[in-house]
Design a protein around this motif. Structure first.
Motif, PDB file in Angstrom:
ATOM      1  N   ALA A  65      50.580 -22.086 142.531  1.00 49.98           N
ATOM      2  CA  ALA A  65      49.616 -21.876 143.610  1.00 49.98           C
ATOM      3  C   ALA A  65      50.033 -20.665 144.438  1.00 49.98           C
ATOM      4  O   ALA A  65      51.202 -20.276 144.467  1.00 49.98           O
ATOM      5  CB  ALA A  65      49.546 -23.113 144.498  1.00 49.98           C
ATOM      6  N   LYS A  66      49.085 -20.063 145.116  1.00 48.57           N
ATOM      7  CA  LYS A  66      49.381 -18.904 145.937  1.00 48.57           C
ATOM      8  C   LYS A  66      50.386 -19.289 147.027  1.00 48.57           C
ATOM      9  O   LYS A  66      50.264 -20.355 147.649  1.00 48.57           O
ATOM     10  CB  LYS A  66      48.106 -18.365 146.581  1.00 48.57           C
ATOM     11  N   PRO A  67      51.382 -18.419 147.258  1.00 44.51           N
ATOM     12  CA  PRO A  67      52.399 -18.750 148.272  1.00 44.51           C
ATOM     13  C   PRO A  67      51.802 -19.044 149.644  1.00 44.51           C
ATOM     14  O   PRO A  67      52.323 -19.891 150.373  1.00 44.51           O
ATOM     15  CB  PRO A  67      53.281 -17.503 148.305  1.00 44.51           C
ATOM     16  N   GLU A  68      50.706 -18.363 149.979  1.00 42.40           N
ATOM     17  CA  GLU A  68      50.087 -18.593 151.283  1.00 42.40           C
ATOM     18  C   GLU A  68      49.589 -20.031 151.409  1.00 42.40           C
ATOM     19  O   GLU A  68      49.692 -20.664 152.462  1.00 42.40           O
ATOM     20  CB  GLU A  68      48.934 -17.619 151.518  1.00 42.40           C
ATOM     21  N   ARG A  69      49.009 -20.559 150.294  1.00 47.74           N
ATOM     22  CA  ARG A  69      48.515 -21.944 150.306  1.00 47.74           C
ATOM     23  C   ARG A  69      49.670 -22.928 150.416  1.00 47.74           C
ATOM     24  O   ARG A  69      49.609 -23.904 151.182  1.00 47.74           O
ATOM     25  CB  ARG A  69      47.707 -22.225 149.034  1.00 47.74           C
ATOM     26  N   VAL A  70      50.716 -22.653 149.645  1.00 47.18           N
ATOM     27  CA  VAL A  70      51.887 -23.537 149.713  1.00 47.18           C
ATOM     28  C   VAL A  70      52.490 -23.497 151.111  1.00 47.18           C
ATOM     29  O   VAL A  70      52.911 -24.531 151.652  1.00 47.18           O
ATOM     30  CB  VAL A  70      52.931 -23.135 148.656  1.00 47.18           C
ATOM     31  N   ALA A  71      52.528 -22.312 151.704  1.00 48.78           N
ATOM     32  CA  ALA A  71      53.100 -22.172 153.046  1.00 48.78           C
ATOM     33  C   ALA A  71      52.327 -23.019 154.053  1.00 48.78           C
ATOM     34  O   ALA A  71      52.918 -23.643 154.946  1.00 48.78           O
ATOM     35  CB  ALA A  71      53.104 -20.706 153.463  1.00 48.78           C
ATOM     36  N   LYS A  72      50.996 -23.055 153.939  1.00 47.89           N
ATOM     37  CA  LYS A  72      50.198 -23.876 154.850  1.00 47.89           C
ATOM     38  C   LYS A  72      50.559 -25.351 154.706  1.00 47.89           C
ATOM     39  O   LYS A  72      50.701 -26.074 155.696  1.00 47.89           O
ATOM     40  CB  LYS A  72      48.711 -23.666 154.562  1.00 47.89           C
TER      41      LYS A  72
END
Length: 425
Positions: free
Chosen positions: A115-122
């Motif tokens: 998954a995109k790191p930004e999504r995981v970060a959220k």
């Protein structure tokens, strides 16, 4: 006249219904309790069996998801395992969005699945907010901040992680050093963080000083920290002094040590600091260092200006070189002075002071050995520090044993009025 019949021997239908319902509910409740108890018992060791009895058991779901995520294999197998882990973690979050570690586990599965790191970060930020001590969430956010060179977030996550587990300090030191090398401006943020005196500060500074890297950068950090309301304690400075000495940066080590002293002591440095044991020993370089040894008691006794060093040997063998003091004498002529006294000191060789150059081990001065029982006796040994190759010296109290039998020792020796003075050429 109204006729009265006999009372029925059977309960009324309503009573039978009530009893039946109560019994059914009791059995259902008992079954539910048994099922949940059994699932609880199996959740840790046999989570799949636990899920047979309770498909939504949170601990079992978490354990199975973790096992699948950590299962070894090639890339294709690991991806299949990650999908399984994501399914179990998703079921856990669906059952209880605030389950301990559930969101961070789900986030880890999404990260593994690409998954995109930004999504995981959220996901991880929500997990960290719901559970401030979620090591998985904050560890991922720390790594993400390191990958994106976000110094502010990296230091924030570092603080959260180490407040929860100070023992994790060694794990993060290399990445902090890498951040400082890539982003020198991050030094200010780290200093501000350390100036808040978090519980993890002292061990982290120790780990920071023992890792390979730029010691000049460490020196800058300590100097900046010294300008804050929470300057480094002497115990925190010690590892950096040892590091600088190991790198033969003697002047920098000595100045760092001097800067760590209370202001009132700066006028009493002398050539042999704390020569009369006026101040409590710090165990740092450039102060007295006592190294504990089995069968030996090293103590300082007496009142102000009349203190003396006592070394009591309780019998047995010991390779004694356990009292020492580092010096930074400039080239020139000096004299080592003091008063010695012994009581029943039994040893084949005796006890003496030896002064030598650290870099070359060249002996500068040796006192006469003492043993037996002797009255207080003053000694004086003149010596010369050469112009080169002897920037750092070490004064050691020792038994000059050569073989094991010469290490056998008992009795006591005392020293007082120790000092080093310059001698005119």
């Amino acid at each position: 006249m109204k006729r009265t019949g006999r009372p029925s021997r059977y309960p009324a239908p309503a009573v039978i219904l009530s009893i039946t319902l109560a019994l059914g509910l009791s059995l259902a409740l008992a079954w539910m309790i048994c099922v949940r108890t059994l699932a609880d018992m199996l959740a840790a060791e046999s989570p799949l069996d636990a899920l047979f009895w309770d498909p939504a058991h949170p601990v079992a779901l978490g354990n199975v998801a973790t096992t699948e995520l950590e299962r070894a294999g090639n890339d294709a197998e690991r991806r299949v395992n990650a999908r399984r882990a994501a399914d179990y973690a998703g079921r856990l979050v669906a059952r209880d969005p605030f389950a301990s570690g559930g969101l961070s586990l789900f986030g880890a599965t999404q990260d593994r699945l690409g998954a995109k790191p930004e999504r995981v970060a959220k996901i991880m930020r929500v997990a960290g907010k719901n559970l401030p001590i979620d090591i998985v969430a904050h560890g991922w956010l720390y790594d993400y901040a390191a990958r994106t060179a976000n110094a502010a977030d990296m230091l924030t996550e570092l603080d959260i992680l180490l407040r929860g587990r100070p023992s994790l300090g060694p794990k993060f030191v290399p990445s902090v050093l890498a951040l400082l090398a890539a982003r020198p401006e991050a030094e200010a943020g780290l200093v501000n963080l350390l100036a808040a005196s978090p519980i993890w500060r002292s061990p982290f500074l120790f780990y920071l000083c023992t890792q390979p890297g730029d010691s000049d950068r460490l020196l800058r950090i300590f100097n900046r920290l010294r300008q804050t309301a929470a300057p480094p304690a002497m115990s925190e400075v010690g590892p950096l002094i040892d590091r600088l000495l190991a790198e033969q940066k003697v002047d920098q080590a000595y100045l760092l040590w001097v800067d760590s002293l209370p202001a009132e002591r700066l006028t009493k440095l002398g050539l042999l600091y704390n020569h009369d044991f006026e101040y409590p020993l710090t165990g740092l370089p450039f102060d007295w260092r006592f190294v504990a040894a089995k069968g030996v008691a090293i103590t300082v006794e007496g009142e102000e200006k009349r203190r003396k060093l006592n070394v009591e040997f309780q019998g047995g063998r010991v390779q004694f070189r356990n009292v020492s003091h580092l010096l930074v004498l400039a080239p020139g002529k000096y004299a080592l002075n003091g008063v010695s006294q012994t009581e029943g000191l039994e040893n084949a060789r005796g006890l003496r002071w030896r002064l030598y150059c650290v870099a070359s081990t060249t002996v500068l001065a040796e006192t006469s050995v003492v043993k037996g029982t002797t009255a207080p006796k003053r000694f004086r040994n003149e010596f010369v520090v050469p112009d080169a190759g002897c920037e750092l010296q070490n004064l050691v109290l020792e038994i000059p044993s050569r073989i094991a039998s010469e290490e056998q020792v008992s009795g006591m020796a005392s020293y007082s009025d120790l000092g080093i003075e310059s001698v005119a050429p």
